[in-house]
Design a protein around this motif. Structure first.
Motif, PDB file in Angstrom:
ATOM      1  N   VAL A   1       0.829  -1.208   0.000  1.00 21.47           N
ATOM      2  CA  VAL A   1       0.000   0.000   0.000  1.00 21.47           C
ATOM      3  C   VAL A   1       0.862   1.257   0.000  1.00 21.47           C
ATOM      4  CG1 VAL A   1      -2.022  -1.034   1.105  1.00 21.47           C
ATOM      5  CG2 VAL A   1      -0.197  -0.061   2.512  1.00 21.47           C
ATOM      6  N   ASN A   2       0.304   2.293  -0.555  1.00 18.19           N
ATOM      7  CA  ASN A   2       0.858   3.632  -0.445  1.00 18.19           C
ATOM      8  C   ASN A   2      -0.178   4.457   0.315  1.00 18.19           C
ATOM      9  OD1 ASN A   2       3.043   2.905  -2.186  1.00 18.19           O
ATOM     10  ND2 ASN A   2       1.632   3.108  -3.899  1.00 18.19           N
TER      11      ASN A   2
ATOM     12  N   LEU B   1      -1.734  17.965  -0.100  1.00 16.26           N
ATOM     13  CA  LEU B   1      -1.029  16.803   0.428  1.00 16.26           C
ATOM     14  C   LEU B   1      -0.269  17.198   1.694  1.00 16.26           C
ATOM     15  CD1 LEU B   1      -0.179  13.817  -0.071  1.00 16.26           C
ATOM     16  CD2 LEU B   1       1.835  14.740  -1.220  1.00 16.26           C
ATOM     17  N   LEU B   2      -0.495  16.435   2.754  1.00 14.71           N
ATOM     18  CA  LEU B   2       0.168  16.699   4.029  1.00 14.71           C
ATOM     19  C   LEU B   2       1.429  15.846   4.161  1.00 14.71           C
ATOM     20  CD1 LEU B   2      -0.479  18.454   6.489  1.00 14.71           C
ATOM     21  CD2 LEU B   2      -1.806  16.573   7.423  1.00 14.71           C
ATOM     22  N   LEU B   3       1.286  14.561   3.863  1.00 14.57           N
ATOM     23  CA  LEU B   3       2.419  13.645   3.886  1.00 14.57           C
ATOM     24  C   LEU B   3       2.026  12.351   3.195  1.00 14.57           C
ATOM     25  CD1 LEU B   3       1.426  11.536   6.266  1.00 14.57           C
ATOM     26  CD2 LEU B   3       2.415  13.232   7.773  1.00 14.57           C
ATOM     27  N   LYS B   4       3.050  11.524   2.920  1.00 15.77           N
ATOM     28  CA  LYS B   4       2.799  10.266   2.227  1.00 15.77           C
ATOM     29  C   LYS B   4       3.816   9.219   2.662  1.00 15.77           C
ATOM     30  CE  LYS B   4       5.452  12.003  -1.702  1.00 15.77           C
ATOM     31  NZ  LYS B   4       5.374  12.497  -3.098  1.00 15.77           N
ATOM     32  N   TYR B   5       3.400   7.970   2.566  1.00 20.68           N
ATOM     33  CA  TYR B   5       4.290   6.849   2.842  1.00 20.68           C
ATOM     34  C   TYR B   5       4.283   5.904   1.641  1.00 20.68           C
ATOM     35  CZ  TYR B   5       6.091   2.441   4.427  1.00 20.68           C
ATOM     36  OH  TYR B   5       6.813   1.286   4.507  1.00 20.68           O
ATOM     37  N   PHE B   6       5.505   5.576   1.175  1.00 18.96           N
ATOM     38  CA  PHE B   6       5.631   4.589   0.110  1.00 18.96           C
ATOM     39  C   PHE B   6       6.448   3.379   0.563  1.00 18.96           C
ATOM     40  CE2 PHE B   6       3.774   6.201  -3.797  1.00 18.96           C
ATOM     41  CZ  PHE B   6       3.427   7.471  -3.387  1.00 18.96           C
ATOM     42  N   SER B   7       7.538   3.633   1.218  1.00 16.21           N
ATOM     43  CA  SER B   7       8.397   2.533   1.667  1.00 16.21           C
ATOM     44  C   SER B   7       9.407   3.111   2.653  1.00 16.21           C
ATOM     45  CB  SER B   7       9.105   1.879   0.485  1.00 16.21           C
ATOM     46  OG  SER B   7       9.971   2.808  -0.140  1.00 16.21           O
TER      47      SER B   7
ATOM     48  N   ASP C   1      11.319   4.010   6.129  1.00 22.12           N
ATOM     49  CA  ASP C   1      11.005   4.380   7.508  1.00 22.12           C
ATOM     50  C   ASP C   1       9.500   4.531   7.677  1.00 22.12           C
ATOM     51  OD1 ASP C   1      12.413   6.894   9.769  1.00 22.12           O
ATOM     52  OD2 ASP C   1      10.779   5.461  10.046  1.00 22.12           O
ATOM     53  N   PRO C   2       8.893   3.762   8.584  1.00 18.58           N
ATOM     54  CA  PRO C   2       7.439   3.827   8.738  1.00 18.58           C
ATOM     55  C   PRO C   2       6.953   5.124   9.391  1.00 18.58           C
ATOM     56  CG  PRO C   2       8.380   2.361  10.376  1.00 18.58           C
ATOM     57  CD  PRO C   2       9.490   2.727   9.451  1.00 18.58           C
ATOM     58  N   LEU C   3       7.864   5.886   9.953  1.00 15.91           N
ATOM     59  CA  LEU C   3       7.496   7.172  10.532  1.00 15.91           C
ATOM     60  C   LEU C   3       7.826   8.255   9.509  1.00 15.91           C
ATOM     61  CD1 LEU C   3       6.423   8.677  13.023  1.00 15.91           C
ATOM     62  CD2 LEU C   3       8.800   8.891  13.781  1.00 15.91           C
ATOM     63  N   VAL C   4       6.793   8.873   8.986  1.00 14.95           N
ATOM     64  CA  VAL C   4       7.015   9.888   7.957  1.00 14.95           C
ATOM     65  C   VAL C   4       6.644  11.265   8.502  1.00 14.95           C
ATOM     66  CG1 VAL C   4       6.735   8.361   5.997  1.00 14.95           C
ATOM     67  CG2 VAL C   4       4.735   9.444   6.955  1.00 14.95           C
ATOM     68  N   LYS C   5       7.411  12.230   8.086  1.00 16.56           N
ATOM     69  CA  LYS C   5       7.163  13.596   8.523  1.00 16.56           C
ATOM     70  C   LYS C   5       6.651  14.419   7.356  1.00 16.56           C
ATOM     71  CE  LYS C   5      10.538  13.405  12.258  1.00 16.56           C
ATOM     72  NZ  LYS C   5       9.474  13.225  13.275  1.00 16.56           N
ATOM     73  N   GLY C   6       5.662  15.246   7.648  1.00 12.31           N
ATOM     74  CA  GLY C   6       5.093  16.082   6.616  1.00 12.31           C
ATOM     75  C   GLY C   6       5.272  17.546   6.919  1.00 12.31           C
ATOM     76  N   ILE C   7       4.434  18.339   6.252  1.00 11.05           N
ATOM     77  CA  ILE C   7       4.518  19.784   6.451  1.00 11.05           C
ATOM     78  C   ILE C   7       3.869  20.187   7.762  1.00 11.05           C
ATOM     79  CG2 ILE C   7       4.589  20.246   3.975  1.00 11.05           C
ATOM     80  CD1 ILE C   7       1.596  20.971   4.150  1.00 11.05           C
ATOM     81  N   LYS C   8       4.212  21.348   8.243  1.00 11.86           N
ATOM     82  CA  LYS C   8       3.576  21.996   9.395  1.00 11.86           C
ATOM     83  C   LYS C   8       3.653  21.148  10.669  1.00 11.86           C
ATOM     84  CE  LYS C   8       0.573  24.588   6.349  1.00 11.86           C
ATOM     85  NZ  LYS C   8      -0.746  25.186   6.093  1.00 11.86           N
TER      86      LYS C   8
ATOM     87  N   PHE D   1       3.414  17.917  11.142  1.00 13.07           N
ATOM     88  CA  PHE D   1       2.656  16.680  11.187  1.00 13.07           C
ATOM     89  C   PHE D   1       3.546  15.474  10.891  1.00 13.07           C
ATOM     90  CE2 PHE D   1      -1.726  17.909  11.734  1.00 13.07           C
ATOM     91  CZ  PHE D   1      -1.739  19.247  11.346  1.00 13.07           C
ATOM     92  N   GLU D   2       3.188  14.358  11.460  1.00 10.88           N
ATOM     93  CA  GLU D   2       3.852  13.100  11.164  1.00 10.88           C
ATOM     94  C   GLU D   2       2.814  11.979  11.204  1.00 10.88           C
ATOM     95  OE1 GLU D   2       6.800  12.807  14.280  1.00 10.88           O
ATOM     96  OE2 GLU D   2       5.458  11.589  15.508  1.00 10.88           O
ATOM     97  N   ALA D   3       3.162  10.867  10.586  1.00  7.82           N
ATOM     98  CA  ALA D   3       2.275   9.709  10.609  1.00  7.82           C
ATOM     99  C   ALA D   3       3.129   8.457  10.688  1.00  7.82           C
ATOM    100  CB  ALA D   3       1.381   9.681   9.370  1.00  7.82           C
ATOM    101  N   GLU D   4       2.589   7.448  11.333  1.00  4.18           N
ATOM    102  CA  GLU D   4       3.309   6.194  11.484  1.00  4.18           C
ATOM    103  C   GLU D   4       2.543   5.061  10.830  1.00  4.18           C
ATOM    104  OE1 GLU D   4       4.167   5.035  15.495  1.00  4.18           O
ATOM    105  OE2 GLU D   4       5.641   3.525  14.843  1.00  4.18           O
TER     106      GLU D   4
END
Lengths: 116, 114
Positions: free
Chosen positions: B31-32, B46-52, B54-61, B63-66
């Protein structure tokens, strides 16, 4: 990311009429998409528009109701035909950016449609 | 078919509070994952995205997502929210089996109070 514009930004239409929405991108893109966002709901994909081929429609959406044109790599139109109040929605186009092999969609500002 | 669930429909926080918005997806393959934000009267961004990787991704402002594969989750976090974070947040997914189709969650309306 690509700069995407849509026209019109909003419109009020009478039932039974049709409206054509334009989407313009400032760079050439292969994949363009049309979405609908009904009041209080999330985005639903209507169709995928590739240049030089027929649009691919999602379940529940048909070409007669939502004809799409994609004459070149920077432009697409979506027509909402024979409108009814249920078609009141925000219609958005998006483009797929494939830089660095990563597919990411970026969205236009949307067209807010009210059908009376 | 892939699907996305956002269980928090409306969230109200005070400024400086921490934020976590839940997102779960159903597809079991590759999944992406994306978080988009729609500020009042503005485009979907777009705030942030994960493709592959590090499972912890950092976005703008800030924000981060795991991405937690075992839980099919991609929760959005911010340690300290600001009034300007008031917006609607959408989680979305594409998958190896779903082609280019981007499937959105129902969205979470965040209101940050002063």
């Amino acid at each position: 990311s690509a700069v995407i514009s849509q026209k019109p930004s909003r419109d009020i239409c009478q039932r039974g009429t049709s409206l054509t929405i334009q989407c313009q991108v400032d760079s050439q893109v292969t994949m363009m998409f049309w979405y609908r966002q009904q009041p209080g709901q999330s985005l639903t994909l209507i169709a995928t528009a590739n240049q030089g081929s027929e649009a691919t429609y999602e379940s529940g959406f048909v070409i007669d109701k939502f004809p799409i044109s994609r004459p070149n790599l920077t432009f697409s139109t979506l027509t909402v035909s024979n409108m009814s109040p249920e078609d009141s929605s925000i219609y958005l186009c998006s483009v797929e950016d494939r830089r660095q092999g990563i597919k990411t969609q970026y969205f236009g500002p949307g067209t807010r449609l009210l059908v009376l | 078919a892939q699907s996305v669930s956002q269980h928090n429909h409306h969230v109200i926080l005070s400024e400086a509070a921490s934020l976590e918005l839940g997102c779960n997806y159903s597809y079991g393959g590759t999944v992406n994952l994306f978080w988009y934000v729609q500020y009042p009267g503005q485009h979907l961004q777009l705030l942030l995205k994960y493709f592959s990787g590090d499972p912890l991704v950092k976005g703008i402002k800030g924000f981060e997502a795991e991405f937690i594969k075992s839980k099919f989750s991609f929760n959005l976090r911010k340690p300290s929210v600001q009034w300007s974070d008031t917006a609607e947040y959408f989680c979305a997914v594409t998958s190896s089996g779903g082609g280019n189709k981007l499937t959105f969650g129902t969205g979470t309306q965040l209101k940050v109070e002063l």
